[in-house]
Design a protein around this motif. Structure first.
Motif, short mmCIF file in Angstrom:
data_model
loop_
_atom_site.label_atom_id
_atom_site.label_comp_id
_atom_site.label_asym_id
_atom_site.label_seq_id
_atom_site.Cartn_x
_atom_site.Cartn_y
_atom_site.Cartn_z
N ILE A 172 -2.90 1.26 13.00
CA ILE A 172 -4.22 0.98 13.42
C ILE A 172 -4.97 -0.20 12.77
O ILE A 172 -6.18 -0.72 13.10
N LEU A 173 -4.34 -0.82 11.78
CA LEU A 173 -5.05 -2.05 10.98
C LEU A 173 -4.27 -3.46 11.91
O LEU A 173 -3.08 -3.41 12.06
N PRO A 174 -5.31 -4.49 11.57
CA PRO A 174 -4.52 -5.69 11.92
C PRO A 174 -3.42 -6.10 10.80
O PRO A 174 -3.52 -5.64 9.84
N SER A 175 -2.49 -6.93 11.61
CA SER A 175 -1.46 -7.11 10.67
C SER A 175 -1.71 -7.83 9.16
O SER A 175 -1.14 -7.54 8.42
N TRP A 176 -2.70 -8.75 9.35
CA TRP A 176 -3.03 -9.49 7.90
C TRP A 176 -3.42 -8.41 6.88
O TRP A 176 -3.15 -8.40 5.66
N SER A 177 -4.00 -7.30 7.26
CA SER A 177 -4.75 -6.38 6.40
C SER A 177 -3.55 -5.31 6.08
O SER A 177 -4.01 -4.58 4.90
N VAL A 178 -2.57 -5.31 6.49
CA VAL A 178 -1.47 -4.25 6.45
C VAL A 178 -0.98 -4.43 4.89
O VAL A 178 -0.72 -3.60 3.98
N ILE A 179 -1.15 -5.70 4.64
CA ILE A 179 -0.77 -6.37 3.04
C ILE A 179 -1.33 -5.45 2.10
O ILE A 179 -0.89 -5.00 0.94
N LEU A 180 -2.94 -4.90 2.45
CA LEU A 180 -3.71 -4.50 1.26
C LEU A 180 -3.07 -3.19 1.02
O LEU A 180 -3.64 -2.53 -0.02
N LEU A 181 -2.50 -2.41 2.01
CA LEU A 181 -1.98 -1.46 1.68
C LEU A 181 -0.99 -1.26 0.59
O LEU A 181 -0.62 -0.12 0.19
N SER A 182 -0.55 -2.39 0.37
CA SER A 182 0.40 -2.29 -0.91
C SER A 182 -0.27 -2.05 -2.22
O SER A 182 0.61 -1.84 -3.10
N ILE A 183 -1.43 -2.43 -2.26
CA ILE A 183 -2.37 -2.20 -3.46
C ILE A 183 -2.16 -0.91 -4.11
O ILE A 183 -1.78 -0.70 -5.09
N PRO A 184 -2.49 0.27 -3.28
CA PRO A 184 -2.41 1.61 -3.99
C PRO A 184 -1.02 1.92 -4.27
O PRO A 184 -1.11 2.60 -5.25
N THR A 185 -0.11 1.61 -3.50
CA THR A 185 1.28 2.01 -3.75
C THR A 185 1.63 1.35 -4.66
O THR A 185 2.34 1.88 -5.66
N THR A 186 1.56 -0.09 -5.08
CA THR A 186 2.13 -0.61 -6.16
C THR A 186 1.19 -0.17 -7.61
O THR A 186 1.96 -0.07 -8.56
N ILE A 187 -0.05 0.09 -7.60
CA ILE A 187 -0.79 0.53 -8.52
C ILE A 187 -0.21 2.20 -9.00
O ILE A 187 -0.09 2.61 -10.03
N ALA A 188 0.22 2.93 -7.80
CA ALA A 188 0.75 4.20 -8.15
C ALA A 188 2.28 4.01 -8.91
O ALA A 188 2.34 4.91 -9.86
N ILE A 189 2.80 3.08 -8.26
CA ILE A 189 4.27 2.80 -9.00
C ILE A 189 4.05 2.60 -10.45
O ILE A 189 4.71 2.91 -11.41
N TYR A 190 3.14 1.65 -10.70
CA TYR A 190 2.67 1.12 -12.24
C TYR A 190 2.40 2.16 -13.09
O TYR A 190 2.97 2.20 -14.04
N PHE A 191 1.57 3.13 -12.58
CA PHE A 191 1.38 4.26 -13.48
C PHE A 191 2.49 5.30 -13.44
O PHE A 191 2.28 5.99 -14.50
N PHE A 385 -2.51 -9.15 -4.00
CA PHE A 385 -2.20 -8.79 -2.64
C PHE A 385 -3.45 -9.12 -1.84
O PHE A 385 -3.20 -9.38 -0.58
N ALA A 386 -4.62 -9.31 -2.31
CA ALA A 386 -5.71 -9.82 -1.61
C ALA A 386 -5.47 -11.17 -1.13
O ALA A 386 -5.79 -11.52 -0.17
N ALA A 387 -4.77 -12.19 -2.19
CA ALA A 387 -4.78 -13.43 -1.90
C ALA A 387 -3.51 -13.61 -0.92
O ALA A 387 -3.56 -14.48 -0.14
N LEU A 388 -2.43 -12.80 -0.89
CA LEU A 388 -1.58 -12.68 0.20
C LEU A 388 -2.11 -12.41 1.44
O LEU A 388 -1.73 -12.97 2.61
N ALA A 389 -3.10 -11.43 1.39
CA ALA A 389 -3.86 -11.02 2.74
C ALA A 389 -4.48 -12.20 3.43
O ALA A 389 -4.42 -12.49 4.82
N VAL A 390 -5.17 -12.97 2.57
CA VAL A 390 -6.07 -14.00 2.94
C VAL A 390 -5.19 -15.27 3.27
O VAL A 390 -5.47 -15.93 4.40
N ILE A 391 -3.99 -15.45 2.81
CA ILE A 391 -3.05 -16.41 3.36
C ILE A 391 -2.42 -16.19 4.48
O ILE A 391 -2.19 -17.09 5.54
#
Length: 397
Positions: A172-191, A385-391
């Motif tokens: 449901i999200l545009p392709s560039w914003s899908v990268i932002l979905l990695s933020i909660p997953t990566t933070i979850a893995i970190y914790f 990941f925000a920087a990757l989404a902007v790029i």
């Protein structure tokens, strides 16, 4: 592979293990673990001698490094990282020795680890959800519906929400914003990694065996029933202290003094230390062997004010330990080190159904002690990941 060598070694392992299981029926798991560790060390050393190699020095170095820092300061989170580094280097060593020495036993160990890894990848996340939510219902059936008792339920629901987000989001999200979905997953893995580190060293800390030469046993307070009677949880802490008291009395004829530590909360009629003292008296502990510290309001103050009493009573020096519930002793030990109190803790047993919730609560408390580091790392993950989404938006999309 040297089939004859490995079959002979494995037969020796089974023979000795069978003897230990028959001889020591009450400590089967500990004997199994100890003999397995000794066998593997001897077996791998034999392979090293045959091959004239010294690869075993790599995991041995990290293990000795862990031991040095652990026995220097037991309640440090860095010890968990060193322990896991030693385990990872040992796994790498097993891979290396299996290849270089054509070890059938090494191949068997790697096969078992591979199966466990695949099972974890395929079913681990869903099994964790089922376990966490199932455990939450058990906790709620036995305990009150306060927020600290809902942690396993919250974590289980959070994992479900994360999975849904990762499945539905890309649709449901545009392709560039899908990268932002990695933020909660990566933070979850970190914790998860941070939690695994905390859990590892907390479990190791459970095996403290203080010498029977203590002058004091500090008992850390908790809430009171009706503001005047010890709770079952607090009673277990006192019982653990009494158990040590009686054991030292038998071994040395010189019992320690029990130092009851706990102040009076706003909803309590008497200080926790007084209720704890009365409970100990009911269990047959002489009044002259009980001291009270009745000013503290949290674990840090328990340690600070108890230290002041012990130094006043024995200015020339003393030996002391503390008791609390098993899930709490590592964090309590961190507070002891914070006030420069060099003591170890021994834990009382906790109902098994409550342990997942209890360790989660302890982890949150320990994480908050280092919140600035975690906030910085989570911020860097988010910015990355925000920087990757902007790029992706400006240069790819």
């Amino acid at each position: 592979m040297n089939l004859q060598r490995d079959l002979l070694a494995f037969a020796l392992y089974i023979l000795v293990l069978s003897g230990l299981m028959i001889r020591f029926k009450q400590k089967r798991f500990s004997n199994f673990s100890l003999w397995t560790a000794i066998f593997l060390v001897l077996y791998f050393c034999m392979l090293e001698i045959q091959n004239k190699t010294f690869y075993i020095l790599i995991p041995l170095f990290f293990f000795l490094l862990f031991c040095y820092f652990y026995f220097k300061e037991k309640c440090r989170l860095r010890n968990g990282w060193l322990l896991n580094l030693a385990l990872i280097s040992f796994m790498g060593y097993v891979v290396l020795i299996t290849i270089t020495a054509s070890s059938l036993i090494g191949a068997g160990i790697l096969g078992i680890l591979l199966v466990l890894f695949l099972v974890t990848i395929l079913f681990g996340l869903y099994a964790a959800i089922i376990f966490l939510i199932g455990n939450s219902f058990i906790v709620l059936r036995h305990e009150s519906r306060k927020l600290p008792n809902l942690l396993t339920l919250i974590l289980g629901l959070a994992i479900i929400a994360l999975i849904i987000l990762q499945v539905v989001g890309p649709k449901i999200l545009p392709s560039w914003s899908v990268i932002l979905l990695s933020i909660p997953t990566t933070i979850a893995i970190y914790f998860f990694v941070v939690f695994w580190n905390f859990l590892s060293i907390s479990i190791v800390y459970q095996f403290n065996q203080p010498k029977y030469n203590q002058d004091y046993v500090i008992v850390l307070g908790a809430g009171l029933i009706g503001g005047e009677k010890v709770t079952p949880l607090l009673a277990k802490r006192i019982d653990r202290a009494i158990q040590f008291y009686r054991k030292q009395s038998q071994e040395t004829l010189s019992p320690p003094q029990l130092l009851m530590s706990g102040g009076q909360g706003p909803d309590e009629k008497i200080p926790e230390a007084q209720a704890m003292r009365e409970y100990a008296l009911e269990q047959g502990i002489p009044a002259e062997d009980i001291l009270m510290e009745a000013q503290s309001t949290d674990t840090l103050e328990n340690m600070r004010f108890s230290k002041e009493i012990m130094e006043r009573e024995k200015p020339a020096g003393y030996h002391a330990i503390f008791t609390s519930n098993n899930y709490h002793i590592f964090r309590a030990g961190m507070y002891a080190e914070e006030v420069d109190l060099k003591i170890d803790g021994i834990g009382s047993k906790t109902a098994r159904y409550y342990l997942p919730n209890a360790f989660l609560r302890e982890f949150i408390a320990v994480a908050l002690m280092n919140k600035h580091i975690h906030l910085i790392i989570c911020g860097l993950i988010t910015l990355g990941f925000a920087a990757l989404a902007v790029i992706n938006y400006f240069f790819v999309g």
